[in-house]
Design an enzyme around this catalytic site. Structure first.
Site, short mmCIF file in Angstrom:
data_model
loop_
_atom_site.label_atom_id
_atom_site.label_comp_id
_atom_site.label_asym_id
_atom_site.label_seq_id
_atom_site.Cartn_x
_atom_site.Cartn_y
_atom_site.Cartn_z
N ASP A 22 0.87 -1.17 0.00
CA ASP A 22 0.00 0.00 0.00
C ASP A 22 0.91 1.23 0.00
O ASP A 22 2.06 1.16 0.41
CB ASP A 22 -0.89 -0.01 1.24
CG ASP A 22 -1.87 1.15 1.26
OD1 ASP A 22 -2.26 1.62 0.17
OD2 ASP A 22 -2.23 1.59 2.36
N ASP A 70 0.30 9.74 4.81
CA ASP A 70 -0.84 10.15 3.98
C ASP A 70 -0.61 11.53 3.38
O ASP A 70 -0.26 12.48 4.10
CB ASP A 70 -2.13 10.18 4.82
CG ASP A 70 -2.62 8.78 5.14
OD1 ASP A 70 -2.40 7.88 4.33
OD2 ASP A 70 -3.21 8.60 6.22
N THR A 93 -2.30 1.67 -5.03
CA THR A 93 -2.80 2.91 -4.46
C THR A 93 -4.18 3.23 -5.02
O THR A 93 -4.50 2.86 -6.15
CB THR A 93 -1.83 4.07 -4.78
OG1 THR A 93 -2.40 5.31 -4.32
CG2 THR A 93 -1.55 4.18 -6.26
N ASP A 130 -0.06 5.31 0.51
CA ASP A 130 -0.34 6.29 1.56
C ASP A 130 -0.56 5.61 2.90
O ASP A 130 -1.37 4.70 3.02
CB ASP A 130 -1.57 7.12 1.18
CG ASP A 130 -1.30 8.08 0.04
OD1 ASP A 130 -0.99 9.24 0.31
OD2 ASP A 130 -1.36 7.64 -1.13
#
Length: 292
Positions: free
Chosen positions: A160, A168, A196, A162
């Site tokens: 993943d 983030d 993402t 962010d």
């Protein structure tokens, strides 16, 4: 011989803990106020250790925590390790399935006792008398055992973006500790994909901006084309697949090259109908539940 084995042997031979335990593990507990990016595994461990729980919950982990009320950490791991093997042989009627009804499948066995010993080098869980392991610590032990079980057959790792590789709303910076590890994985013949939700149709340069630090390091190290071919980015909720070119740029992979056979028969009308039906169901359910 693995680093972990070397560490354990050095302790057995009379070496100090500082000499034996890798620095990444020592950082986890020794620096209580250490400011680290979420990008490194150490930082992630640091965050998990402080928070104790993640947003998601796991009934297996909670079950393992509860076992510590009557068992030592080693006894717990020995039992669960044995029950996982039984569960793999008979997933529907195993003892572990009865104890944790929501349990799914295990694709590999897990050497939890060995993972506990590795984690115990710096966490000292087994020496506690009144404080049981928390959610994050059990999760780390499970993760360590899974990494060891999967390493030999690993072909693809997805990350993943962010909140995992970087904070983030931030970008991949050149000093991100994950970059070296990811390049090492590419050199070990493992494919990498960053997944993402960000979607920029027809604009690969916007994806590049998010990963600029990683791309700059690849260019500086003159990553060969064979390694570039192993790096991918899946964006826009799995609507766009991009690959790394020998020029260290991202380019869209044509949809026809990566979509599943059944996806090729999806028409715009079918997609529109599906989305309209989904919206209608959501609106109807919201009205029935009197949601705003």
């Amino acid at each position: 011989e693995s680093d972990a084995e070397t560490d354990v042997q050095s302790v057995d031979a009379g070496g100090s803990l500082d000499e034996a335990v890798p620095s990444i593990w020592k950082d986890l507990l020794c620096h209580q106020n250490l400011e680290l990016s979420r990008a490194s595994s150490v930082a992630d461990a640091h965050v998990l250790r402080r928070k104790g729980h993640l947003k998601e919950q796991d009934k297996l982990i909670q079950f393992i925590i509860d076992l510590h009320e009557t068992h030592t950490p080693r006894e717990v791991m020995e039992k669960v390790e044995r029950w996982i093997l039984e569960h793999r042989e008979d997933p529907k009627r195993s003892r572990l399935k009865r104890l944790v009804p929501t349990l799914g499948s295990f694709h590999t066995g897990l050497k939890l006792t060995e993972a506990l010993e590795e984690y115990d080098l710096f966490s000292h869980i087994s020496q506690r008398r009144y404080v049981p392991p928390n959610f994050a610590e059990i999760r780390h032990i499970l993760n360590i055992s899974q990494v060891h079980a999967s390493a030999e057959h690993m072909q693809l790792i997805t990350f993943d973006a962010d909140g995992t590789l970087y904070e983030d709303g931030h970008h991949f910076e050149q000093n991100n500790k994950m970059i070296k590890l990811m390049i090492d994985l590419l050199r070990s013949n493992v494919k990498i994909a960053i997944v993402t939700a960000a979607g920029y149709p027809g604009e690969p340069e916007k994806f590049e901006q998010r990963l600029q630090g990683l791309l700059d390091v690849c260019k500086a190290e003159r990553l060969p084309p064979a390694l570039c071919e192993r790096f991918f980015l899946m964006g826009g909720e799995c609507n766009y697949l991009l690959r790394l070119t020998p020029e260290y740029r991202l380019e869209f992979v044509p949809f026809e090259e990566w979509c599943l056979p059944e996806m090729k028969f999806w028409s715009e009308d079918l997609v529109t109908t599906l989305l309209d039906d989904a919206q209608s169901l959501l609106v109807t359910s919201a009205d029935r539940l009197r949601l705003p």
